[in-house]
Design a protein around this motif. Structure first.
Motif, PDB file in Angstrom:
ATOM      1  N   ASP A 137      42.310 102.551  34.180  1.00 44.04           N
ATOM      2  CA  ASP A 137      43.122 101.431  34.657  1.00 44.04           C
ATOM      3  C   ASP A 137      44.534 102.008  34.693  1.00 44.04           C
ATOM      4  O   ASP A 137      45.168 102.182  33.647  1.00 44.04           O
ATOM      5  N   SER A 179      49.674  94.853  34.151  1.00 43.66           N
ATOM      6  CA  SER A 179      50.707  94.878  35.199  1.00 43.66           C
ATOM      7  C   SER A 179      51.257  93.494  35.533  1.00 43.66           C
ATOM      8  O   SER A 179      52.334  93.395  36.120  1.00 43.66           O
ATOM      9  N   ASN A 188      52.622  91.743  33.624  1.00 41.26           N
ATOM     10  CA  ASN A 188      53.842  91.639  32.806  1.00 41.26           C
ATOM     11  C   ASN A 188      54.977  92.531  33.290  1.00 41.26           C
ATOM     12  O   ASN A 188      56.062  92.529  32.694  1.00 41.26           O
ATOM     13  N   ASN A 204      44.185  85.174  23.887  1.00 42.66           N
ATOM     14  CA  ASN A 204      44.824  84.174  24.752  1.00 42.66           C
ATOM     15  C   ASN A 204      44.282  82.790  24.399  1.00 42.66           C
ATOM     16  O   ASN A 204      43.217  82.379  24.864  1.00 42.66           O
ATOM     17  N   TYR A 206      50.159  87.739  20.559  1.00 38.24           N
ATOM     18  CA  TYR A 206      49.498  88.044  21.833  1.00 38.24           C
ATOM     19  C   TYR A 206      50.544  88.397  22.874  1.00 38.24           C
ATOM     20  O   TYR A 206      51.351  87.554  23.261  1.00 38.24           O
ATOM     21  N   GLY A 234      49.612  89.959  25.825  1.00 35.25           N
ATOM     22  CA  GLY A 234      48.996  89.746  27.134  1.00 35.25           C
ATOM     23  C   GLY A 234      48.961  91.024  27.948  1.00 35.25           C
ATOM     24  O   GLY A 234      48.762  91.001  29.157  1.00 35.25           O
ATOM     25  N   MET A 290      46.963  94.531  27.308  1.00 32.62           N
ATOM     26  CA  MET A 290      45.999  95.035  26.328  1.00 32.62           C
ATOM     27  C   MET A 290      46.477  96.289  25.592  1.00 32.62           C
ATOM     28  O   MET A 290      46.270  96.430  24.390  1.00 32.62           O
ATOM     29  N   LYS A 342      36.604  89.103  30.804  1.00 35.59           N
ATOM     30  CA  LYS A 342      37.606  89.517  31.794  1.00 35.59           C
ATOM     31  C   LYS A 342      37.757  91.036  31.865  1.00 35.59           C
ATOM     32  O   LYS A 342      37.949  91.605  32.927  1.00 35.59           O
ATOM     33  N   LEU A 343      37.712  91.683  30.722  1.00 36.16           N
ATOM     34  CA  LEU A 343      38.066  93.107  30.687  1.00 36.16           C
ATOM     35  C   LEU A 343      36.886  93.986  31.124  1.00 36.16           C
ATOM     36  O   LEU A 343      35.721  93.648  30.910  1.00 36.16           O
ATOM     37  N   GLU A 399      38.281  99.825  30.437  1.00 36.43           N
ATOM     38  CA  GLU A 399      39.149  99.099  29.495  1.00 36.43           C
ATOM     39  C   GLU A 399      38.457  99.011  28.123  1.00 36.43           C
ATOM     40  O   GLU A 399      38.992  99.484  27.114  1.00 36.43           O
TER      41      GLU A 399
HETATM   42  P1  FDP Z   1      46.629  92.417  33.477  1.00 42.79           P
HETATM   43  O1  FDP Z   1      45.742  91.425  34.182  1.00 42.79           O
HETATM   44  O2  FDP Z   1      48.069  91.994  33.458  1.00 42.79           O
HETATM   45  O3  FDP Z   1      46.443  93.843  33.948  1.00 42.79           O
HETATM   46  O4  FDP Z   1      43.388  94.213  32.036  1.00 42.79           O
HETATM   47  C1  FDP Z   1      43.850  93.065  32.326  1.00 42.79           C
HETATM   48  C2  FDP Z   1      44.906  92.447  31.421  1.00 42.79           C
HETATM   49  O5  FDP Z   1      46.198  92.427  31.936  1.00 42.79           O
HETATM   50  C3  FDP Z   1      45.032  93.037  30.009  1.00 42.79           C
HETATM   51  O6  FDP Z   1      45.968  94.065  29.896  1.00 42.79           O
HETATM   52  C4  FDP Z   1      45.451  91.858  29.177  1.00 42.79           C
HETATM   53  O7  FDP Z   1      45.073  91.955  27.838  1.00 42.79           O
HETATM   54  C5  FDP Z   1      44.749  90.728  29.872  1.00 42.79           C
HETATM   55  O8  FDP Z   1      44.481  91.132  31.200  1.00 42.79           O
HETATM   56  C6  FDP Z   1      45.602  89.508  29.913  1.00 42.79           C
HETATM   57  O9  FDP Z   1      44.879  88.477  30.469  1.00 42.79           O
HETATM   58  P2  FDP Z   1      45.367  86.959  30.360  1.00 42.79           P
HETATM   59  O10 FDP Z   1      46.609  86.855  31.166  1.00 42.79           O
HETATM   60  O11 FDP Z   1      44.234  86.173  30.925  1.00 42.79           O
HETATM   61  O12 FDP Z   1      45.599  86.657  28.921  1.00 42.79           O
END
Ligand code: FDP
Length: 449
Positions: free
Chosen positions: A229, A234, A236, A323, A356, A358, A360, A386-387, A392
């Motif tokens: 990844d 990203s 953030n 989250n 948190y 957000g 990872m 999600k991950l 990841e």
């Molecule tokens: P992002 O979508 O910003 O790349 O891998 C995806 C990820 O971030 C992780 O880094 C992070 O822990 C997670 O998603 C955050 O997801 P939420 O916004 O749903 O909490």
């Protein structure tokens, strides 16, 4: 900040005067002196008195703190160094500048090892070369070359992230990736940097990237597959929050030619890790069955330096990272577990702290350093989590396990043993301190009875 001997000094009699002069003679307020010379501070960001205008005391404390951190080396480098200033340490190959040999500056002010100039340090390049010689007598050097290419991609991505605001690299690229996530400009740049570095080293056959729907195949006889990844977290980016690159490396079986051939469990990885681009660029690297080592990019030298050898995650720590906004969708066991740490029973029981970010990589790095638990559970909205398993969950799971921690799925199975069906498959994950993950398992097991 630098300290200057013999510069014209502003003799300030009150903090008010100092505020208006914009310069400080620290020796007036502070008994700390170095070589009996008063100091003049020239760092405009530090001596920005407007920010202290309502708090002269804060300025005083900050000045003491600032000097404590910076004085010894800065002061000395601007003075002629005589041979009596230098002593060598035969064991450490370090040179100690000045001081009286007991960690004090001679005024009874204890200074930390900031006075030591390290001349024998371990760069990532040296680390890889030594590991290759130590572990693999008949190594071809291919893996080491691949790691050098990884290193180059990390440095380059770190470089662009640092300059993102200045070079208009913030914001959306106007495209979406396979998952439907809007791609940031830096997602696209990071992805290109990573893929080109892997291509350039000539040792990689496959790359799986979060930003690419299909498996990328390079010509040649590369023996490795790299999953990544390129810029995790990203979403953030524009807020300046730490993001990072997550990676895993597989050695390919003979004849591997298609995406299914790298749908492998994390136990098959030969190495994994992640970088975190934050206050500094930190690289966490581990190899199969080996220790977890942390490196910090020295931007002046352009080298990752081994700063955190043999990282071990604390056995337990009352910090959870999840989250909570998704709690409406959590399943019963997940809710039960989080309730158990937020509303503990017993007279002395204390609830856990929540952290948190957000992103990872940043949450994982903190968890690795301080202990606790990071979770991204599957829920009713995202039943598969999600991950991503390959690039990841598995790389992070290997880091956690090799540091003495654990990583499991929603069903409580070992994350590293999960075999994805497709390269972008997802999973729920719980990872961190062994003692904390065992508590999760205990709750989950009660539901499976
Ligand atoms: P992002 O979508 O910003 O790349 O891998 C995806 C990820 O971030 C992780 O880094 C992070 O822990 C997670 O998603 C955050 O997801 P939420 O916004 O749903 O909490």
């Amino acid at each position: 900040m630098w300290a200057h001997h013999g510069a014209p000094l502003v003799r300030s009699t009150s903090i008010q005067e100092v505020k208006s002069s914009g310069l400080a003679t620290i020796s007036r307020w502070n008994p700390l002196k170095y070589d009996s010379a008063p100091l003049r501070i020239h760092d405009p960001s530090f001596v920005h008195f407007k920010s202290y205008s309502h708090s002269p005391l804060r300025f005083l404390f900050d000045s003491i703190r600032y000097i404590k951190v910076h004085l010894p080396t800065n002061c000395r480098t601007l003075s002629p160094i005589t041979s009596s200033d230098i002593t060598t340490s035969p064991h450490k190959n370090n040179i100690t500048m000045g001081g009286n040999g007991n960690g004090s500056n001679g005024n009874g002010f204890s200074v930390d090892s900031g006075t030591e100039v390290q001349t024998d340090f371990i760069t990532l390049t040296r680390f890889l070369t030594e590991e290759q010689a130590r572990l693999h007598e008949h190594a071809t050097g291919d893996f080491t070359l691949l790691c050098h290419a990884l290193q180059l991609s990390f440095k380059t991505i770190a470089y662009f992230i640092r300059r993102a605001s200045l070079r208009n690299l913030m914001g959306l690229a106007g495209s979406t990736n396979d998952s439907g996530d809007s791609q940031k400009k830096l997602d696209v740049i990071g992805n290109d940097i990573f893929i080109n570095a892997m291509k350039g080293c000539g040792k990689v056959k496959f790359v799986v990237s979060e930003e690419e729907e299909e498996l990328i195949t390079f010509p040649g006889d590369g023996k490795y597959a790299v999953v990544c990844d390129p810029i995790d977290g990203s979403s953030n980016l524009d807020a300046g929050v730490s993001v990072g690159t997550i990676f895993g490396i597989f050695k390919l079986a003979d004849g591997a030619s298609k995406a299914e051939d790298i749908c492998l469990p994390g136990t098959e990885m030969v190495a994994s890790g992640f970088t975190m681009y934050g206050a500094s660029a930190n690289l966490v690297l581990t190899m199969k069955g080996g220790a977890v080592n942390g490196f910090t990019l020295d931007t002046a030298l352009g080298e990752f330096i081994l700063t955190h050898p043999d990282m071990r995650i604390p056995h337990s720590r009352s910090i959870y990272s999840v989250n909570e906004g998704n709690s409406l969708y959590w399943t019963e066991p997940v809710r039960k577990y989080f309730d158990s740490i937020k509303y503990p029973e017993g007279p002395d029981a204390k609830p856990y702290s929540a952290r948190y970010i957000g992103s990872m990589v940043a949450d994982a790095y903190r968890t690795l350093c301080y202990g606790g638990l990071f979770a991204y559970p599957a829920d009713k909205k995202s039943p598969k989590g999600k991950l991503r398993i390959l690039y990841e969950c598995a790389p992070m799971a290997m880091v956690m396990e090799n540091a003495g921690g654990m990583a499991i799925t929603d069903s409580g199975s070992r994350m590293l043993e999960v075999v994805p069906e497709k390269i972008h498959d997802r999973s729920g994950i719980y990872m961190g301190s062994k003692g904390e993950i065992e508590k999760v398992l205990k709750v989950f097991n009660e539901y499976q009875k």
